[in-house]
Design a protein around this motif. Sequence first.
Motif, PDB file in Angstrom:
ATOM      1  N   GLN A  26      -5.950  -1.842  -1.593  1.00  0.00           N
ATOM      2  CA  GLN A  26      -4.764  -2.110  -0.796  1.00  0.00           C
ATOM      3  C   GLN A  26      -5.023  -1.690   0.643  1.00  0.00           C
ATOM      4  OE1 GLN A  26      -1.536   0.000  -2.704  1.00  0.00           O
ATOM      5  NE2 GLN A  26      -1.458  -1.406  -4.450  1.00  0.00           N
ATOM      6  N   ALA A  27      -4.236  -2.239   1.569  1.00  0.00           N
ATOM      7  CA  ALA A  27      -4.419  -1.909   2.981  1.00  0.00           C
ATOM      8  C   ALA A  27      -3.102  -2.077   3.726  1.00  0.00           C
ATOM      9  CB  ALA A  27      -5.485  -2.786   3.610  1.00  0.00           C
ATOM     10  N   LYS A  28      -2.970  -1.301   4.813  1.00  0.00           N
ATOM     11  CA  LYS A  28      -1.782  -1.391   5.660  1.00  0.00           C
ATOM     12  C   LYS A  28      -2.093  -0.768   7.013  1.00  0.00           C
ATOM     13  CE  LYS A  28       3.055   0.089   5.982  1.00  0.00           C
ATOM     14  NZ  LYS A  28       4.143   0.845   5.326  1.00  0.00           N
ATOM     15  N   ASP A  29      -1.921  -1.555   8.072  1.00  0.00           N
ATOM     16  CA  ASP A  29      -2.088  -1.058   9.446  1.00  0.00           C
ATOM     17  C   ASP A  29      -3.415  -0.332   9.655  1.00  0.00           C
ATOM     18  OD1 ASP A  29       0.476  -2.041   9.969  1.00  0.00           O
ATOM     19  OD2 ASP A  29       1.429  -0.114   9.504  1.00  0.00           O
ATOM     20  N   GLY A  30      -4.472  -0.912   9.164  1.00  0.00           N
ATOM     21  CA  GLY A  30      -5.795  -0.328   9.364  1.00  0.00           C
ATOM     22  C   GLY A  30      -6.184   0.715   8.342  1.00  0.00           C
ATOM     23  N   GLN A  31      -5.273   1.150   7.496  1.00  0.00           N
ATOM     24  CA  GLN A  31      -5.588   2.089   6.424  1.00  0.00           C
ATOM     25  C   GLN A  31      -5.922   1.306   5.153  1.00  0.00           C
ATOM     26  OE1 GLN A  31      -1.743   4.317   6.917  1.00  0.00           O
ATOM     27  NE2 GLN A  31      -3.078   6.084   6.620  1.00  0.00           N
ATOM     28  N   HIS A  32      -6.966   1.742   4.470  1.00  0.00           N
ATOM     29  CA  HIS A  32      -7.384   1.101   3.223  1.00  0.00           C
ATOM     30  C   HIS A  32      -7.369   2.129   2.105  1.00  0.00           C
ATOM     31  CE1 HIS A  32      -8.978  -2.811   4.818  1.00  0.00           C
ATOM     32  NE2 HIS A  32      -8.874  -2.111   5.943  1.00  0.00           N
ATOM     33  N   CYS A  69       0.854  -1.195   0.000  1.00  0.00           N
ATOM     34  CA  CYS A  69       0.000   0.000   0.000  1.00  0.00           C
ATOM     35  C   CYS A  69       0.889   1.244   0.000  1.00  0.00           C
ATOM     36  CB  CYS A  69      -0.929  -0.005   1.214  1.00  0.00           C
ATOM     37  SG  CYS A  69      -2.170   1.312   1.191  1.00  0.00           S
ATOM     38  N   GLU A  70       1.390   1.585  -1.177  1.00  0.00           N
ATOM     39  CA  GLU A  70       2.229   2.782  -1.279  1.00  0.00           C
ATOM     40  C   GLU A  70       1.433   4.047  -0.972  1.00  0.00           C
ATOM     41  OE1 GLU A  70       3.962   2.785  -5.116  1.00  0.00           O
ATOM     42  OE2 GLU A  70       5.064   0.906  -4.834  1.00  0.00           O
ATOM     43  N   ALA A  71       0.165   4.046  -1.356  1.00  0.00           N
ATOM     44  CA  ALA A  71      -0.673   5.214  -1.077  1.00  0.00           C
ATOM     45  C   ALA A  71      -0.871   5.421   0.422  1.00  0.00           C
ATOM     46  CB  ALA A  71      -2.025   5.067  -1.766  1.00  0.00           C
ATOM     47  N   CYS A  72      -0.824   4.343   1.207  1.00  0.00           N
ATOM     48  CA  CYS A  72      -0.928   4.485   2.660  1.00  0.00           C
ATOM     49  C   CYS A  72       0.271   5.255   3.199  1.00  0.00           C
ATOM     50  CB  CYS A  72      -1.001   3.113   3.322  1.00  0.00           C
ATOM     51  SG  CYS A  72      -2.480   2.140   2.910  1.00  0.00           S
ATOM     52  N   ASP A  73       1.464   4.960   2.671  1.00  0.00           N
ATOM     53  CA  ASP A  73       2.661   5.681   3.080  1.00  0.00           C
ATOM     54  C   ASP A  73       2.585   7.145   2.656  1.00  0.00           C
ATOM     55  OD1 ASP A  73       3.682   3.301   4.096  1.00  0.00           O
ATOM     56  OD2 ASP A  73       4.652   2.775   2.202  1.00  0.00           O
ATOM     57  N   VAL A  74       2.021   7.391   1.475  1.00  0.00           N
ATOM     58  CA  VAL A  74       1.859   8.765   1.003  1.00  0.00           C
ATOM     59  C   VAL A  74       0.949   9.540   1.942  1.00  0.00           C
ATOM     60  CG1 VAL A  74       0.864  10.191  -0.822  1.00  0.00           C
ATOM     61  CG2 VAL A  74       2.311   8.244  -1.415  1.00  0.00           C
ATOM     62  N   GLN A  75      -0.140   8.924   2.360  1.00  0.00           N
ATOM     63  CA  GLN A  75      -1.077   9.593   3.262  1.00  0.00           C
ATOM     64  C   GLN A  75      -0.412   9.908   4.597  1.00  0.00           C
ATOM     65  OE1 GLN A  75      -4.493   7.313   4.511  1.00  0.00           O
ATOM     66  NE2 GLN A  75      -5.782   9.135   4.629  1.00  0.00           N
ATOM     67  N   ASP A  76       0.438   8.999   5.079  1.00  0.00           N
ATOM     68  CA  ASP A  76       1.141   9.239   6.341  1.00  0.00           C
ATOM     69  C   ASP A  76       2.109  10.413   6.235  1.00  0.00           C
ATOM     70  OD1 ASP A  76      -0.174   7.171   7.590  1.00  0.00           O
ATOM     71  OD2 ASP A  76       1.385   5.689   7.159  1.00  0.00           O
TER      72      ASP A  76
END
Length: 244
Positions: free
Chosen positions: A203-209, A105-112
């Motif tokens: 995609q998902a990572k650590d509760g982020q979708h 989930c690359e977008a999850c890292d972007v959001q962070d």
Amino acid sequence: MIRRASAIVLLPLVLAACGGGADNQSVAALDNEITANTADPALMGALQDQIMVDPQLAGQANKDAIRPASQPYSAPVPSETVAAAKAAMPKEGELLKAPAPSGKCEACDVQDRAITLGSLAAQQKDKRTAGCAAKLNYSAGWAARLPAGMPLHPQARVTEAAGAQDAQCALRVVSFSTPQPLQTMIDWYYTRAVKAGFSAEHQAKDGQHVLGGTRGRDGSAYVVMLSARADGGTDLDLVANGGN
């Protein structure tokens, strides 16, 4: 001396009584003149009609009274789960089931990493979206101008919104929340994306979708980032860029 003092005390009282009598006679004469004027039916109707009182508003009047009103002066804001929830709740079988998340989930890292909506848009994989990020203007009004096929949820409570509109860009970035649970919102946006002709990767990572995709016929692209709220609702960031 006693008689002279008594006369001095009684004299103002007598004069006051005489003055009051004259005033009373003037008021009585005026009252008789008004009530005797039966030639004007509008006047008589206005004098004889009962005063209309709204019992629901009466308690809000006279804010300076000793006893306070029994209810707030303005109507309370309805709960977000009243009325609007019924309109937004999907019917049985209306929503498509989103596939299980897969891949990194690359977008999850972007959001962070993103601090502002502008930085969130600038870091998107879609080059047109990233290129338009520098032109963003912040205003809640952009939330009502999302590209076709990627609407705002009916129960959305917008936190922040930005957009850019010119010959090259039709970019919208909106942060909002809904009272609907996370899985419902994932399925809701997955259904909207598929029905509008977009691809839809989950995609998902650590509760982020994250749901994201493009539409080949016009080059439109979107990314929806979702996470569960402590109250059972969902927080969302939506990045959508309209096509040619």
